[in-house]
Design a protein around this motif. Sequence first.
Motif, PDB file in Angstrom:
ATOM      1  N   UNK A  61       0.864  -1.079  -0.095  1.00 49.83           N
ATOM      2  CA  UNK A  61       0.051  -0.090  -0.091  1.00 49.83           C
ATOM      3  C   UNK A  61       0.792   1.415   0.071  1.00 49.83           C
ATOM      4  N   UNK A  62       2.166   1.028   0.380  1.00 46.81           N
ATOM      5  CA  UNK A  62       3.103   2.294   0.382  1.00 46.81           C
ATOM      6  C   UNK A  62       3.900   2.388  -0.441  1.00 46.81           C
ATOM      7  N   UNK A  63       3.996   1.565  -1.829  1.00 41.58           N
ATOM      8  CA  UNK A  63       4.652   1.620  -2.842  1.00 41.58           C
ATOM      9  C   UNK A  63       4.047   2.485  -3.872  1.00 41.58           C
ATOM     10  N   UNK A  64       5.291   3.203  -4.479  1.00 44.49           N
ATOM     11  CA  UNK A  64       4.641   4.161  -5.589  1.00 44.49           C
ATOM     12  C   UNK A  64       4.196   3.295  -6.848  1.00 44.49           C
ATOM     13  N   UNK A  65       4.770   2.040  -6.767  1.00 47.34           N
ATOM     14  CA  UNK A  65       4.329   1.211  -7.819  1.00 47.34           C
ATOM     15  C   UNK A  65       2.648   0.779  -7.879  1.00 47.34           C
ATOM     16  N   UNK A  66       2.100   1.058  -6.597  1.00 49.34           N
ATOM     17  CA  UNK A  66       0.839   0.823  -6.693  1.00 49.34           C
ATOM     18  C   UNK A  66       0.137   2.279  -6.400  1.00 49.34           C
ATOM     19  N   UNK A  67       0.715   3.316  -5.807  1.00 48.84           N
ATOM     20  CA  UNK A  67       0.017   4.483  -5.633  1.00 48.84           C
ATOM     21  C   UNK A  67      -0.093   5.291  -6.813  1.00 48.84           C
ATOM     22  N   UNK A  68       0.934   5.154  -7.722  1.00 49.76           N
ATOM     23  CA  UNK A  68       0.923   5.723  -8.996  1.00 49.76           C
ATOM     24  C   UNK A  68      -0.150   5.304  -9.839  1.00 49.76           C
ATOM     25  N   UNK A  69      -0.230   4.017 -10.261  1.00 47.76           N
ATOM     26  CA  UNK A  69      -1.675   3.566 -10.810  1.00 47.76           C
ATOM     27  C   UNK A  69      -2.873   3.907 -10.146  1.00 47.76           C
ATOM     28  N   UNK A  70      -3.143   3.885  -8.920  1.00 46.43           N
ATOM     29  CA  UNK A  70      -4.126   4.382  -8.223  1.00 46.43           C
ATOM     30  C   UNK A  70      -4.574   5.678  -8.575  1.00 46.43           C
ATOM     31  N   UNK A  71      -3.552   6.722  -8.483  1.00 47.28           N
ATOM     32  CA  UNK A  71      -3.638   8.063  -8.733  1.00 47.28           C
ATOM     33  C   UNK A  71      -4.630   8.358 -10.061  1.00 47.28           C
ATOM     34  N   UNK A  72      -4.041   7.677 -10.791  1.00 42.97           N
ATOM     35  CA  UNK A  72      -4.745   7.834 -12.366  1.00 42.97           C
ATOM     36  C   UNK A  72      -6.015   7.049 -12.436  1.00 42.97           C
TER      37      UNK A  72
END
Length: 434
Positions: free
Chosen positions: A387-398
């Motif tokens: 949940x804290x990774x940019x590899x998951x945060x990034x896709x969610x942001x879009x």
Amino acid sequence: MEWVVVVSVLLMTVLSLLRVNVIISIIIAAIAAGLMSGLNIMESIEMLVSGMGGQANTALSYVLLGAFAVAISYTGITSILVNYLIRVLTGKRTMLLLVIAGVASLSQNVVPVHIAFIPILIPPLLKLFDTMRIDRRGVAVALTFGLKAPYVMIPAGFGLIFHGIIYDGIVQNGASITMGEVAKSMIIPGLGLVVGLLIAIFFTYRKDKAIVPENDVASAVSEETKRIVFGTKHMLTIIAIIGALVVQILTDNLIIGALTGLALMFLFFVIPFSKGDKIVTDGVSMMSSIAFVMLVASGFGTILKDTGAVDALVEVSSGFLGDNKALISLVLLLVGLVITIGIGSSFGTIPIIAALFVPICMAAGFSPLATAALIGTAGALGDAGSPASDSTLGPTSGLNADGKHNHIWDTCVPTFIHFNIPLFIFGWAASLFL
């Protein structure tokens, strides 16, 4: 003490699955780790805050890359790409997902904007996804593949940094290896990511998503956007992107690369100087939440490391393994998975586990290639799905631009299943056969 890492990371994971805010989940898990290690609440918070500086360079890089991405979007070049994708790939679901994975892959090595392109490229495509009844979980997997596979497998851009961290970790802890050998060691684990992507696209998310389209495909972009045609400013934008890439590769510094790209766009008058404040402000707004999650995750990692919890976990793990390479490899990869899920950064995990893994691997007789494969895979495990990774945060942001995509269940869980399982299997095999 050896269970502090496991318990605190599981706590963070459970809270996140219960849809508690990611930042709050990490802070609670960090305080819990401190309390279990003998600290009081104030000491735990102070250590958390002091450790947030560990990702300050990366967080600043992302904020500047966000500004760079906003500047690129201002020129309309991303709209041209979106229009092209809509025109060519409408109705071609599998091809669209593969193209999205390919475009995301370029962000790691060719155009070093990392996740900053996602909030600009993906939202205009959301209505197209709904019209084509594409499962957004498949899109999340495609995006995360592009954010992970290139740096795992290709020693250029972010990949050069990742491989360099593995190299430094091995050499500084008494073993001998070359950068070329590090690159070779990560090919097999990287193939596991390819397998995970193909499974997601061709099997797991192949069926139509039960979505009622709100508008037709043509409404995915505005009429004004449709009229944008490729011109001089777009060519100058491409030159600025190439300039940023070259500088980033030469200096191994994302901050300098992003600043170079921004400076060139202003010098070429692609972006008016009067728009400078708005570009930077929008870039900070777009990336600040992700940057802050990484800062807090860095503080969490500091607590786990400085209290000795990570050391204790690895020491206990290695104490009962003997010289069984298969079992040693299995346990070390599990340790890496737990640590990276908690910290949320492959790049931040490598220095921690290298100091612990190298002596164990040398004593057990692993080759330098096998050792590199173990360290690299252990670091990469958990990046997808955390949940804290940019590899998951990034896709969610879009994908959540219209409020229809959940970070945990629609991004973290699918990416965890499709990437960590094959990465674990292929990394384990690489450590035994290299």
